[in-house]
Design an enzyme around this catalytic site. Structure first.
Site, PDB file in Angstrom:
ATOM      1  CG  ASN A   1      -6.435  -0.541   1.258  1.00 51.35           C
ATOM      2  OD1 ASN A   1      -5.786  -0.142   0.290  1.00 51.35           O
ATOM      3  ND2 ASN A   1      -5.886  -1.009   2.365  1.00 51.35           N
TER       4      ASN A   1
ATOM      5  CB  CYS B   1      -0.950   0.008   1.190  1.00 52.76           C
ATOM      6  SG  CYS B   1      -2.143  -1.324   1.112  1.00 52.76           S
TER       7      CYS B   1
ATOM      8  CG  HIS C   1      -3.000   3.682   1.742  1.00 51.47           C
ATOM      9  ND1 HIS C   1      -3.569   3.222   0.575  1.00 51.47           N
ATOM     10  CD2 HIS C   1      -3.036   2.655   2.630  1.00 51.47           C
ATOM     11  CE1 HIS C   1      -3.913   1.954   0.744  1.00 51.47           C
ATOM     12  NE2 HIS C   1      -3.602   1.592   1.982  1.00 51.47           N
TER      13      HIS C   1
HETATM   14  N1  ACO Z   1     -17.695  -7.879  10.046  1.00 53.34           N
HETATM   15  C1  ACO Z   1     -18.103  -8.049  11.311  1.00 53.34           C
HETATM   16  N2  ACO Z   1     -17.260  -8.292  12.325  1.00 53.34           N
HETATM   17  C2  ACO Z   1     -15.949  -8.335  12.035  1.00 53.34           C
HETATM   18  C3  ACO Z   1     -15.450  -8.156  10.723  1.00 53.34           C
HETATM   19  C4  ACO Z   1     -16.406  -7.929   9.704  1.00 53.34           C
HETATM   20  N3  ACO Z   1     -16.041  -7.730   8.430  1.00 53.34           N
HETATM   21  N4  ACO Z   1     -14.109  -8.256  10.744  1.00 53.34           N
HETATM   22  C5  ACO Z   1     -13.753  -8.482  12.016  1.00 53.34           C
HETATM   23  N5  ACO Z   1     -14.858  -8.542  12.805  1.00 53.34           N
HETATM   24  C6  ACO Z   1     -14.931  -8.753  14.247  1.00 53.34           C
HETATM   25  C7  ACO Z   1     -13.717  -9.483  14.771  1.00 53.34           C
HETATM   26  O1  ACO Z   1     -13.854 -10.872  14.633  1.00 53.34           O
HETATM   27  C8  ACO Z   1     -13.718  -9.029  16.214  1.00 53.34           C
HETATM   28  O2  ACO Z   1     -14.663  -9.806  16.921  1.00 53.34           O
HETATM   29  P1  ACO Z   1     -14.370 -10.288  18.425  1.00 53.34           P
HETATM   30  O3  ACO Z   1     -14.261  -9.023  19.221  1.00 53.34           O
HETATM   31  O4  ACO Z   1     -15.575 -11.109  18.758  1.00 53.34           O
HETATM   32  O5  ACO Z   1     -13.085 -11.060  18.371  1.00 53.34           O
HETATM   33  C9  ACO Z   1     -14.250  -7.600  16.159  1.00 53.34           C
HETATM   34  O6  ACO Z   1     -14.905  -7.489  14.889  1.00 53.34           O
HETATM   35  C10 ACO Z   1     -13.163  -6.528  16.269  1.00 53.34           C
HETATM   36  O7  ACO Z   1     -12.080  -6.894  15.387  1.00 53.34           O
HETATM   37  P2  ACO Z   1     -10.794  -5.981  15.274  1.00 53.34           P
HETATM   38  O8  ACO Z   1      -9.858  -6.613  14.277  1.00 53.34           O
HETATM   39  O9  ACO Z   1     -10.241  -5.674  16.635  1.00 53.34           O
HETATM   40  O10 ACO Z   1     -11.429  -4.655  14.644  1.00 53.34           O
HETATM   41  P3  ACO Z   1     -10.772  -3.252  14.407  1.00 53.34           P
HETATM   42  O11 ACO Z   1     -11.561  -2.198  15.045  1.00 53.34           O
HETATM   43  O12 ACO Z   1      -9.287  -3.265  14.646  1.00 53.34           O
HETATM   44  O13 ACO Z   1     -11.010  -3.053  12.813  1.00 53.34           O
HETATM   45  C11 ACO Z   1      -9.721  -3.226  10.793  1.00 53.34           C
HETATM   46  C12 ACO Z   1     -10.436  -3.975  11.911  1.00 53.34           C
HETATM   47  C13 ACO Z   1     -10.758  -2.431  10.026  1.00 53.34           C
HETATM   48  C14 ACO Z   1      -9.036  -4.233   9.880  1.00 53.34           C
HETATM   49  C15 ACO Z   1      -8.670  -2.258  11.390  1.00 53.34           C
HETATM   50  O14 ACO Z   1      -7.891  -2.938  12.347  1.00 53.34           O
HETATM   51  C16 ACO Z   1      -7.723  -1.653  10.366  1.00 53.34           C
HETATM   52  O15 ACO Z   1      -8.125  -0.868   9.527  1.00 53.34           O
HETATM   53  N6  ACO Z   1      -6.408  -1.958  10.466  1.00 53.34           N
HETATM   54  C17 ACO Z   1      -5.380  -1.327   9.605  1.00 53.34           C
HETATM   55  C18 ACO Z   1      -5.398  -1.852   8.210  1.00 53.34           C
HETATM   56  C19 ACO Z   1      -4.306  -1.185   7.407  1.00 53.34           C
HETATM   57  O16 ACO Z   1      -4.067  -0.007   7.515  1.00 53.34           O
HETATM   58  N7  ACO Z   1      -3.572  -1.956   6.635  1.00 53.34           N
HETATM   59  C20 ACO Z   1      -2.453  -1.406   5.888  1.00 53.34           C
HETATM   60  C21 ACO Z   1      -2.739  -1.218   4.480  1.00 53.34           C
HETATM   61  S1  ACO Z   1      -3.292  -2.667   3.654  1.00 53.34           S
HETATM   62  C22 ACO Z   1      -1.965  -3.355   2.773  1.00 53.34           C
HETATM   63  O17 ACO Z   1      -0.833  -2.956   2.845  1.00 53.34           O
HETATM   64  C23 ACO Z   1      -2.241  -4.520   1.913  1.00 53.34           C
END
Ligand code: ACO
Length: 323
Positions: A280, A114, A250
């Site tokens: 994304n 990314c 990004h």
């Molecule tokens: N729908 C419903 N529930 C979900 C989903 C979904 N799509 N995905 C995860 N959950 C659940 C999880 O299972 C978890 O449940 P639990 O509490 O019962 O275990 C709960 O939601 C919370 O999960 P988290 O992973 O803690 O959620 P978070 O608030 O961190 O959001 C996200 C997740 C959106 C992925 C976030 O962490 C994020 O944006 N991270 C950064 C991503 C990024 O910047 N990546 C870099 C670029 S990408 C690249 O380089 C390819």
């Protein structure tokens, strides 16, 4: 003679098929509400079966060339940032070069996930400043949907496909009139590779693999690293970060973008955000957003624009330019 690398045109392309959050909720256990609240994403574009990354890149490149008033014959450097190349080799840059009918020149791909477009812009700037190249076509293009595990709700809801391109030209500092890429900051820390990776590859498994991510751990790293990169380029360019006109981040997560805006004391209305409609798109997200800002008249000649990215590697970086 000092040469500046000036962005003289941009273009973008999104495949026509749109997948909404509601569509996704029929595939995995998720909801429109969860995706919107946690990420800001409402929908994303998905490449058709007959579309490869190079096809998306070519469409964006044609628009960028037209905007810059250039033809493929003018291009002597092609850099494509992608994690989803058409083939293992040749490079997607070589394929795009042939599809555009551009003459023999320097062409290669950059793999920084990314952060790829920021890496590509920073690399092009150094080539152009050296005086060895005059006109660079810099593309971020992805068919990220092809490496998603469509049964993994923690990743498949986040990504989309698309492409964006810049034409960047070498210009004598006197003629550039303050325009150009002023500074770039590119970093990678491979010790954090297991936070975000693809579980397959040519040498390891002879398969393409799927995206795996410890999203919350990446999230925790993001705001701090992105902000530090932005401060570093601002310092190198000797500008107050609050004096930037536009922030083109990004588009990974709306909450990360808001966190950076708050940390650096920027205004929300300075952000060019496309995340709701694009998701994304990895290396394509920055030029897609930048082009939207140019096309709708927000980003104007003379504006100071900050680009930043963060992704697998972990990689992160920023670039500052005057349009
Ligand atoms: N729908 C419903 N529930 C979900 C989903 C979904 N799509 N995905 C995860 N959950 C659940 C999880 O299972 C978890 O449940 P639990 O509490 O019962 O275990 C709960 O939601 C919370 O999960 P988290 O992973 O803690 O959620 P978070 O608030 O961190 O959001 C996200 C997740 C959106 C992925 C976030 O962490 C994020 O944006 N991270 C950064 C991503 C990024 O910047 N990546 C870099 C670029 S990408 C690249 O380089 C390819």
């Amino acid at each position: 003679m000092t040469l500046k690398a000036v962005v003289t045109g941009c273009g973008s392309y999104l495949p026509p098929d749109v997948m909404t959050n509601h569509d996704l909720s029929a595939i995995v256990e998720t909801s429109d509400e969860w995706i919107r609240e946690r990420t800001g994403i409402r929908e994303r574009h998905i490449a058709g079966d007959d579309q490869r990354t190079s096809d998306l890149g070519v469409e964006a490149a044609k628009k960028a060339l037209a905007a810059a008033g250039r033809s493929p014959a003018d291009v002597d450097l092609i850099i494509v940032a992608t994690t989803t190349p058409d083939l293992t080799f040749p490079s997607t840059a070589a394929i795009i070069q042939a599809k555009l009918g551009a003459p023999a020149a320097t062409a290669f791909d950059i793999q920084a996930v990314c952060t790829g477009f920021v890496y590509a812009v920073g690399t092009a700037q150094k080539f152009l400043a050296s005086g060895q190249h005059k006109c660079a076509l810099v593309i971020g293009a992805e068919t990220f949907s092809r490496i998603l595990d469509w049964s993994d709700r923690t990743t498949c809801v986040l990504f989309g496909d698309g492409a964006g391109a810049f034409i960047i030209e070498a210009m004598d500092e006197g003629d550039a009139n303050g325009r150009g890429i002023m500074a770039s900051f590119l970093r990678c820390d491979g010790r954090m590779a297991d936070l975000l990776y693809v579980d397959g590859g040519v040498s390891a498994t002879q398969t393409t693999g799927h995206v795996r991510m410890q999203g919350n751990k990446v999230f925790r790293e993001a705001i701090e690293r992105i902000s530090a990169a932005m401060l570093a380029v601002a310092e190198e360019a000797k500008v107050d970060p609050r004096s930037i006109d536009w922030f083109v981040p990004h588009q990974a997560n709306e909450r990360i973008i808001h966190g950076v805006v708050k940390k650096l004391d920027l205004r929300p209305d300075q952000v060019i955000s496309t995340i709701a409609r694009h998701g994304n798109t990895s290396a394509a997200s920055i030029p897609l957003a930048f082009c939207e800002g140019v096309e709708d008249g927000r980003i104007k000649r003379g504006d100071l624009v900050m680009l930043e990215g963060m992704g697998g590697g972990l990689t992160w970086g920023a670039a500052l330019l005057r349009v």
